[in-house]
Design a protein around this motif. Structure first.
Motif, PDB file in Angstrom:
ATOM      1  N   GLN A 179      12.006 -10.719   6.639  1.00 16.46           N
ATOM      2  CA  GLN A 179      11.371 -11.666   5.711  1.00 16.46           C
ATOM      3  C   GLN A 179      12.194 -11.741   4.216  1.00 16.46           C
ATOM      4  OE1 GLN A 179       7.251 -10.472   4.616  1.00 16.46           O
ATOM      5  NE2 GLN A 179       6.618 -12.267   5.777  1.00 16.46           N
ATOM      6  N   LYS A 180      12.046 -12.782   3.510  1.00 19.37           N
ATOM      7  CA  LYS A 180      12.922 -12.965   2.309  1.00 19.37           C
ATOM      8  C   LYS A 180      11.751 -13.436   1.176  1.00 19.37           C
ATOM      9  CE  LYS A 180      15.648 -14.713   5.760  1.00 19.37           C
ATOM     10  NZ  LYS A 180      15.768 -13.519   5.982  1.00 19.37           N
ATOM     11  N   ILE A 181      11.544 -12.398   0.294  1.00 22.14           N
ATOM     12  CA  ILE A 181      10.534 -12.498  -0.906  1.00 22.14           C
ATOM     13  C   ILE A 181      11.304 -12.922  -2.209  1.00 22.14           C
ATOM     14  CG2 ILE A 181       8.730 -11.092  -2.155  1.00 22.14           C
ATOM     15  CD1 ILE A 181       8.292 -11.494   0.717  1.00 22.14           C
ATOM     16  N   VAL A 182      10.768 -13.946  -2.718  1.00 23.67           N
ATOM     17  CA  VAL A 182      11.227 -14.156  -4.223  1.00 23.67           C
ATOM     18  C   VAL A 182      10.177 -13.716  -5.339  1.00 23.67           C
ATOM     19  CG1 VAL A 182      11.740 -15.906  -5.843  1.00 23.67           C
ATOM     20  CG2 VAL A 182      13.085 -15.928  -3.539  1.00 23.67           C
ATOM     21  N   VAL A 183      10.647 -13.036  -6.171  1.00 22.22           N
ATOM     22  CA  VAL A 183       9.953 -12.414  -7.248  1.00 22.22           C
ATOM     23  C   VAL A 183      10.047 -13.225  -8.516  1.00 22.22           C
ATOM     24  CG1 VAL A 183       9.187 -10.637  -8.475  1.00 22.22           C
ATOM     25  CG2 VAL A 183       9.765 -10.270  -6.102  1.00 22.22           C
ATOM     26  N   CYS A 184       9.334 -13.848  -9.212  1.00 25.09           N
ATOM     27  CA  CYS A 184       9.556 -14.188 -10.311  1.00 25.09           C
ATOM     28  C   CYS A 184       8.393 -14.180 -11.370  1.00 25.09           C
ATOM     29  CB  CYS A 184       9.573 -16.010 -10.458  1.00 25.09           C
ATOM     30  SG  CYS A 184       8.148 -16.727  -9.683  1.00 25.09           S
ATOM     31  N   GLY A 185       8.684 -14.448 -12.690  1.00 25.74           N
ATOM     32  CA  GLY A 185       7.626 -14.005 -13.832  1.00 25.74           C
ATOM     33  C   GLY A 185       8.325 -13.841 -15.061  1.00 25.74           C
TER      34      GLY A 185
ATOM     35  N   GLY B  83      19.430 -13.311   8.767  1.00 26.62           N
ATOM     36  CA  GLY B  83      18.290 -12.551   9.131  1.00 26.62           C
ATOM     37  C   GLY B  83      17.961 -11.209   8.191  1.00 26.62           C
ATOM     38  N   MET B  84      18.752 -11.266   7.190  1.00 23.57           N
ATOM     39  CA  MET B  84      18.573 -10.010   6.175  1.00 23.57           C
ATOM     40  C   MET B  84      17.372 -10.153   5.551  1.00 23.57           C
ATOM     41  SD  MET B  84      20.050  -7.579   4.761  1.00 23.57           S
ATOM     42  CE  MET B  84      21.830  -7.452   5.034  1.00 23.57           C
TER      43      MET B  84
END
Ligand code: ADP
Ligand code: MG
Length: 246
Positions: free
Chosen positions: A34-40, A192-193
């Motif tokens: 899975q690829k997660i993007v974190v923002c804020g 797929g990383m």
């Protein structure tokens, strides 16, 4: 490595800097691939959260595990997790007195006890992957910011990490260099990383993220697939944030 368990799990993670409560009951589960993007907003705890995942910072309550190994005071577990987790920082953090190639081969030789010939070969393969094999014998100071960041990515990959953490990898770059780094990150994602990326590059997020996470004041306020998150944010703080960056 067990494919049946989550790559990274944070469960009710809390952290304080002195009196300051910087992470509040953070829950996050990232499956393999899975690829997660974190923002804020700035100061919301994004860097602290991802730095906790490889123990650059210590959390005080809750649990963090990587492929089932819990991050606790056991140094064996910490070492095991650090072997699986690669990290790329905003300011590259290359060793300035070493060539690009030496930057890439140091840890594999020192930590993994790989021979110099083998380490060189692997390093060249990853430098090709980030499209700068011709810079191998230069020093970081002789490269552009975008090139340095691609070296930093190659250096991380040389350790064969199972998870890559990125902390605003393009925010210190001149605008014209951002895409060369994002392109490399997109390729990595497509291969797929498993990735957790703190970034405000929304084009990147839309293209590769399975989930976008919005943090504010130490909490995960909202999360969802990019289309839903960007086009139909639910929380007022998310809406305000998106109106400021889009
Ligand atoms: P972000 O990456 O979202 O900008 P950070 O995780 O860097 O946020 O920081 C979250 C909050 O914690 C900020 O208010 C910051 O000032 C504070 N902070 C970060 N590092 C430290 C530290 N080493 N000691 C004390 N406070 C810190
Ligand atoms: Mg930060």
């Amino acid at each position: 490595m067990n494919n049946g368990i989550a790559a990274v799990t944070l469960s009710k993670v809390n952290k304080w800097y002195g009196e300051f409560h910087v992470l509040k009951d953070v829950d996050l589960s990232v499956a393999k691939g899975q690829k997660i993007v974190v923002c804020g907003p700035s100061g919301s705890g994004k860097s602290t959260m991802i730095r906790c995942i490889n123990r650059l910072e210590e959390h005080q309550r809750g649990t963090i595990s990587v492929f089932g190994t819990e991050l606790d005071d056991n140094i064996k577990n910490i070492d095991e997790i650090r072997r699986e987790v690669g990290m790329v920082f905003q300011h590259f953090n290359l060793f300035p007195h070493m060539t690009v190639l030496e930057n890439c081969t140091l840890a594999p030789m020192l930590v993994r006890k790989v021979s110099e010939a083998e380490a060189n070969k692997a390093a060249m393969r990853f430098l090709e992957k980030v499209r700068i094999p011709e810079q191998a014998n230069k020093y970081p100071g002789q490269l552009s910011g975008g090139q340095q960041q691609r070296v930093a990515i190659a250096r991380s990959l040389c350790m064969n990490p199972a998870v890559m953490l990125f902390d605003e990898p393009t925010s210190a770059l001149d605008p014209e260099m951002i895409s060369e780094v994002l392109d490399v990150m997109v390729s990595l994602a497509e291969e797929g990383m498993t990735m957790i990326c703190v970034t405000h590059e929304m084009g990147f997020a839309r293209r590769v993220a399975d989930r976008v996470i919005f943090m504010d004041k130490g909490e995960i306020i909202e999360q969802g697939p990019p289309s839903e998150f960007f086009d139909n944010p639910k929380n007022d703080r998310t809406k305000l944030f998106l109106s400021q960056i889009l």
